[in-house]
Design an enzyme around this catalytic site. Structure first.
Site, mmCIF file in Angstrom:
data_model
loop_
_atom_site.group_PDB
_atom_site.id
_atom_site.type_symbol
_atom_site.label_atom_id
_atom_site.label_comp_id
_atom_site.label_asym_id
_atom_site.label_seq_id
_atom_site.Cartn_x
_atom_site.Cartn_y
_atom_site.Cartn_z
ATOM 1 N N HIS A 77 0.889 -1.413 0.044
ATOM 2 C CA HIS A 77 -0.401 0.075 -0.080
ATOM 3 C C HIS A 77 0.608 1.184 -0.121
ATOM 4 C CE1 HIS A 77 -3.870 -1.615 1.080
ATOM 5 N NE2 HIS A 77 -3.633 -2.112 0.951
ATOM 6 N N ASP B 244 -1.842 -2.770 -4.491
ATOM 7 C CA ASP B 244 -3.138 -3.107 -3.762
ATOM 8 C C ASP B 244 -3.830 -1.413 -3.698
ATOM 9 O OD1 ASP B 244 -5.373 -3.517 -2.169
ATOM 10 O OD2 ASP B 244 -4.552 -3.776 -1.051
ATOM 11 N N ARG B 245 -3.374 -0.875 -4.604
ATOM 12 C CA ARG B 245 -4.458 0.577 -5.295
ATOM 13 C C ARG B 245 -5.817 0.753 -5.120
ATOM 14 N NH1 ARG B 245 -6.333 5.041 -5.834
ATOM 15 N NH2 ARG B 245 -6.224 6.076 -6.104
ATOM 16 N N LYS B 246 -6.486 -0.229 -5.287
ATOM 17 C CA LYS B 246 -7.937 -0.368 -5.662
ATOM 18 C C LYS B 246 -8.580 0.823 -6.032
ATOM 19 C CE LYS B 246 -8.654 -3.300 -1.517
ATOM 20 N NZ LYS B 246 -7.313 -3.002 -0.737
ATOM 21 N N ASP C 45 -12.156 4.704 -10.204
ATOM 22 C CA ASP C 45 -12.725 5.884 -10.880
ATOM 23 C C ASP C 45 -12.836 6.315 -12.622
ATOM 24 O OD1 ASP C 45 -13.265 9.100 -10.892
ATOM 25 O OD2 ASP C 45 -11.664 9.100 -9.323
#
Ligand code: S5P
Length: 397
Positions: free
Chosen positions: A69, A98-100, A103
């Site tokens: 992260h 783990d940017r998830k 947008d």
């Protein structure tokens, strides 16, 4: 096992690497796991570069992937990236940020390739939600392709003048962070963002500004810029012949030889879709999860698989990798029931996730990070996850 009928739950990783349409990076990961036997991914949720690099050193031999992260690393910088890439190369694991993402396409492209994190430059794998719609996947895939093409574009400028002024400066932007040291041949230190100038999104390719050009007479200076395209690293790597024994008796020498044949990590990028979360009360309904799978099938060249709590392979041709967070083991000698962290996280054992649910890789964070001896604890998780896998595919009775 909900997906017991699907062939990928009983097919060894080695054989899944050979299935049609398996991307070179996925095939590489499956082979890496076969050789090293870690279907374990460490979630290195730490807040400083020194801690991150120390954890990578401590557990790097027991994992196939290290999940970061980056936005919680207080001093995230060029040093973080270089250190991580060096350890990943030496200890043979891939890096997953783990940017998830979640947008619109245009924004995620910038988040992925630019800014202080510039994730596409150093992480082989990242992940995204599909709630914005399928365009998020296309946007990330296109940005990844442009990024890789840009890194493989080599720009050099020569400034020549009369008599004693042969080449003044030469600059290479081949700063991939991958296997080789960056090659910026200038006096200032290389920086991750240095690669961004030939562009990340492919919209402009700008030659670097010559040093002090105005101090010379225009008529006696000539500037030539050469753009070299290097495509070898983008191309799918040839499938190496890997006769990997499933027995645990192969020596370190054998393993090193097999690693040599595996070759270096393909310089590619991949995406995991968040199809199911481990947290209690999450809002991903079964229809949402099914939509994830449908989108993944449309982008098989880029979507490696899912973050989920069970294998989602259902169609004959599916060969997605399932990575399962929310994994924890009770302390040695204690049998464990359902577990949580008091903040919504729910835990299952590696055996439940891999053997019962058909997941391929388990993701462990605090279970290892909080251990007194992280290396030993990582080995305990690795062994448990690997034995569950061997049992699932029938390599162990
Ligand atoms: O559904 C999810 C998806 C993810 S990526 N549940 C999760 O817990 N994660 C991540 O896995 C989470 O962000 C954290 O980095 C890790 C789990 O950490 P642990 O300490 O609970 O093992």
């Amino acid at each position: 096992m909900p997906t017991s009928q699907h062939p990928t739950t009983t097919l060894p990783f080695r054989d899944r690497a050979l299935l049609p349409d398996t991307s070179p990076l996925t095939a590489y990961l499956l082979r890496l796991i076969t050789i090293n036997r870690p279907n374990l991914r460490l979630s290195a949720d730490v807040s400083s570069t020194s801690e991150l690099l120390a954890v990578a050193e401590e557990v790097g031999d027991s994992i196939c992937l290290l999940k970061t992260h980056a936005d919680i690393v207080n001093d995230f910088s060029d040093r973080t990236v270089r250190g991580l890439r060096e350890i990943a190369k030496r200890k043979k694991f891939l890096v997953f940020e783990d940017r998830k993402f979640g947008d619109i396409g245009s924004t995620v492209q910038k988040q992925y390739t630019a800014g202080p994190l510039s994730i596409a430059k150093w992480a082989e794998i990242t992940n995204a939600h599909i709630f914005p719609g399928p365009a998020i996947v296309k946007a990330l895939r296109d940005a990844a392709a442009d990024s890789i093409a840009a890194y493989n574009t080599h720009v050099s400028t020569e400034i020549t003048g009369p008599s004693n002024t042969s080449p003044q400066t030469s600059r290479s932007y081949d700063d991939t962070y991958d296997d080789a040291s960056p090659t910026i041949n200038e006096s200032e230190p290389a920086h991750p963002n240095a690669v961004s100038e030939p562009t990340v999104n492919g919209t402009h390719l700008q030659a670097p500004t010559p040093l002090h050009p105005t101090s010379r007479k225009p008529s006696t200076v000539s500037v030539s810029t050469t753009i070299h395209m290097q495509t070898e690293a983008i191309s799918p790597q040839p499938t190496p012949f890997l006769d990997v024994s499933h027995s645990s008796s192969s020596s370190d020498d054998d393993r090193d030889t097999i690693f040599d044949r595996l070759g270096s990590t393909p310089f590619l990028r991949a995406l995991l879709l968040l199809a199911e979360m481990s947290s209690e009360g999450h809002l991903m309904t079964s229809a949402y999860t099914a939509k994830c799978v449908e989108i993944a099938r449309q982008y098989k060249d880029f979507v490696m698989g899912f973050i989920a709590q069970r294998s989602l392979n259902q169609a004959d041709a599916d060969n997605f990798i399932t990575m399962a967070p929310g994994c924890s083991l009770p302390p040695p000698g204690h049998a464990g029931g359902a577990m949580g962290d008091g903040l919504g996280q729910r835990y299952n054992t590696p055996r439940m996730l891999v053997l019962e649910q058909g997941c391929d890789v388990v993701i462990v964070g605090r279970g290892i990070l909080r251990a007194e001896d992280r290396g030993r604890e990582a080995e305990r998780y690795r062994r448990e996850a690997w034995e569950a896998y061997e049992e699932r595919v029938g390599l162990k009775t």
